[in-house]
Design an enzyme around this catalytic site. Sequence first.
Site, mmCIF file in Angstrom:
data_model
loop_
_atom_site.group_PDB
_atom_site.id
_atom_site.type_symbol
_atom_site.label_atom_id
_atom_site.label_comp_id
_atom_site.label_asym_id
_atom_site.label_seq_id
_atom_site.Cartn_x
_atom_site.Cartn_y
_atom_site.Cartn_z
ATOM 1 N N LYS A 17 81.422 74.471 40.543
ATOM 2 C CA LYS A 17 81.015 74.154 39.162
ATOM 3 C C LYS A 17 79.753 73.310 39.120
ATOM 4 O O LYS A 17 79.527 72.571 38.170
ATOM 5 C CB LYS A 17 82.157 73.443 38.424
ATOM 6 C CG LYS A 17 83.319 74.380 38.151
ATOM 7 C CD LYS A 17 84.368 73.736 37.290
ATOM 8 C CE LYS A 17 85.479 74.724 36.962
ATOM 9 N NZ LYS A 17 86.643 74.078 36.409
ATOM 10 N N LYS A 71 88.110 85.454 40.644
ATOM 11 C CA LYS A 71 89.421 85.280 39.993
ATOM 12 C C LYS A 71 89.278 85.425 38.481
ATOM 13 O O LYS A 71 88.219 85.113 37.918
ATOM 14 C CB LYS A 71 90.036 83.934 40.372
ATOM 15 C CG LYS A 71 89.348 82.758 39.761
ATOM 16 C CD LYS A 71 90.121 81.457 39.979
ATOM 17 C CE LYS A 71 89.351 80.359 39.257
ATOM 18 N NZ LYS A 71 89.717 79.028 39.534
ATOM 19 N N LYS A 127 88.995 81.768 32.306
ATOM 20 C CA LYS A 127 88.653 81.652 30.887
ATOM 21 C C LYS A 127 87.160 81.804 30.691
ATOM 22 O O LYS A 127 86.700 82.125 29.611
ATOM 23 C CB LYS A 127 89.107 80.290 30.356
ATOM 24 C CG LYS A 127 90.615 80.174 30.262
ATOM 25 C CD LYS A 127 91.079 78.724 30.244
ATOM 26 C CE LYS A 127 92.586 78.646 30.426
ATOM 27 N NZ LYS A 127 93.042 77.406 31.012
HETATM 28 P P1 TYM Z 1 93.958 75.834 34.835
HETATM 29 O O1 TYM Z 1 94.032 75.351 33.424
HETATM 30 O O2 TYM Z 1 92.663 76.401 35.306
HETATM 31 O O3 TYM Z 1 95.059 76.912 35.108
HETATM 32 C C1 TYM Z 1 96.440 76.696 34.825
HETATM 33 C C2 TYM Z 1 97.290 77.360 35.915
HETATM 34 O O4 TYM Z 1 96.961 78.754 36.028
HETATM 35 C C3 TYM Z 1 96.656 79.065 37.388
HETATM 36 N N1 TYM Z 1 95.610 80.109 37.407
HETATM 37 C C4 TYM Z 1 95.708 81.267 38.071
HETATM 38 N N2 TYM Z 1 96.689 81.791 38.827
HETATM 39 C C5 TYM Z 1 96.487 83.037 39.331
HETATM 40 N N3 TYM Z 1 95.356 83.772 39.130
HETATM 41 C C6 TYM Z 1 94.346 83.284 38.379
HETATM 42 N N4 TYM Z 1 93.265 84.010 38.158
HETATM 43 C C7 TYM Z 1 94.495 81.972 37.816
HETATM 44 N N5 TYM Z 1 93.708 81.200 37.023
HETATM 45 C C8 TYM Z 1 94.398 80.061 36.789
HETATM 46 C C9 TYM Z 1 96.149 77.762 37.986
HETATM 47 O O5 TYM Z 1 96.298 77.771 39.399
HETATM 48 C C10 TYM Z 1 97.031 76.747 37.305
HETATM 49 O O6 TYM Z 1 98.253 76.608 37.978
HETATM 50 N N6 TYM Z 1 93.453 71.647 37.548
HETATM 51 C C11 TYM Z 1 94.400 72.463 36.823
HETATM 52 C C12 TYM Z 1 95.134 71.740 35.737
HETATM 53 C C13 TYM Z 1 95.898 70.516 36.141
HETATM 54 C C14 TYM Z 1 97.105 70.499 36.904
HETATM 55 C C15 TYM Z 1 97.501 69.127 36.933
HETATM 56 C C16 TYM Z 1 97.866 71.469 37.540
HETATM 57 C C17 TYM Z 1 95.621 69.244 35.775
HETATM 58 N N7 TYM Z 1 96.601 68.396 36.258
HETATM 59 C C18 TYM Z 1 98.648 68.739 37.616
HETATM 60 C C19 TYM Z 1 99.004 71.074 38.208
HETATM 61 C C20 TYM Z 1 99.392 69.721 38.253
HETATM 62 C C21 TYM Z 1 93.636 73.611 36.156
HETATM 63 O O7 TYM Z 1 92.471 73.504 35.841
HETATM 64 O O8 TYM Z 1 94.407 74.674 35.839
#
Ligand code: TYM
Length: 327
Positions: free
Chosen positions: A111, A192, A195
């Site tokens: 990023k 991947k 959004k």
């Molecule tokens: P975020 O908001 O990007 O995504 C939420 C969850 O969706 C999963 N994910 C995917 N899994 C499979 N294929 C994909 N293409 C894909 N895109 C997203 C992510 O792995 C995630 O589980 N940093 C985290 C948010 C966060 C978090 C936490 C997660 C903040 N604090 C504490 C777990 C525990 C994030 O940006 O997820």
Amino acid sequence: MSRVLSGIQPSGDIHLGNYLGALRAWVDNQRDHEAFYCIVDLHALSGGFDPSMLAQRTVEAARSLLAIGLDPELCTLFAQSHVGEHPRLAWLLECTATMGELRRMTQFKDKGGESESVRVGLFTYPVLQAADILLYDAEQVPVGEDQRQHLELTRNLAHRFNHRYGETFVVPEPVVPTLAARVMDLQEPTRKMSKSSSSALGTISVLDPPEEIERKIRKAVTDTEASVRYDPAAKPGVSNLLELLGSATGADPATLAGQYSRYGDLKRDVAEALAEMLRPVRERHSDLAKDPELVMRVLASGAARARAVAGPVLGRAMSAVGLLPAP
Ligand code: TYM
């Protein structure tokens, strides 16, 4: 009952990658775990965001999570910014983490980590994530593949803190699904699904109607070989479709591959299976729109329950580092 915690950013529609990679496990976990699920609105500040949309996106994320099947009687759903313990613990952990380990985070590098104008919050993002997890003594964290490195950092910080200041935190484990742990973009199947996809056709929202799902799957990029095989390295587009079908139906993608000789037939069945899987989500989502206050009530009681757990854990950490107790 063991504890799970996970989080999602409130940045636009929830997509199929979120759903299959993580959220389906959130729903399953709420039955046999003490489950805490957090909409990480503070994390959303680390990227480009629109202040006039932020609150609405948090509410919309909560509504979609309820539509997916989270039950506020069975789990605690809350907004990160409503629980002040998160940024407070993040500071203690920032004083535990090193520049070197944060610089190695691939999401930070991807990023724009090299740029001078990158926000400090993007750099410390994974430390706030570690605070989210450690505040709840979570043993398990259901996430997609892309979060593994952040989980490894969380584990390292917990170990280091415990070693330096005495046993304080539970060291959590990531739980990543065997299928669809990394759902790929339908237009660019080597990236991947996310959004911020460059093409609206690349991402399926959990709220897309069946015609939209059918159109996106029909236009999904495959290859010119015209043979259906499960081989993610050589055939990323076709393998992604097989994995989606496998994940939606509970079948093995390599076995499914043997049942198709034409891409068109595979695509038809993928679109049907996804539309069927997401139908109840869309229905519940429109029912929930009839009671706009419900989401606010869920988030209010979720924040109170979250604070009751996070408060004492933060207290433990503050006392471990030797801070003077507040008078
Ligand atoms: P975020 O908001 O990007 O995504 C939420 C969850 O969706 C999963 N994910 C995917 N899994 C499979 N294929 C994909 N293409 C894909 N895109 C997203 C992510 O792995 C995630 O589980 N940093 C985290 C948010 C966060 C978090 C936490 C997660 C903040 N604090 C504490 C777990 C525990 C994030 O940006 O997820």
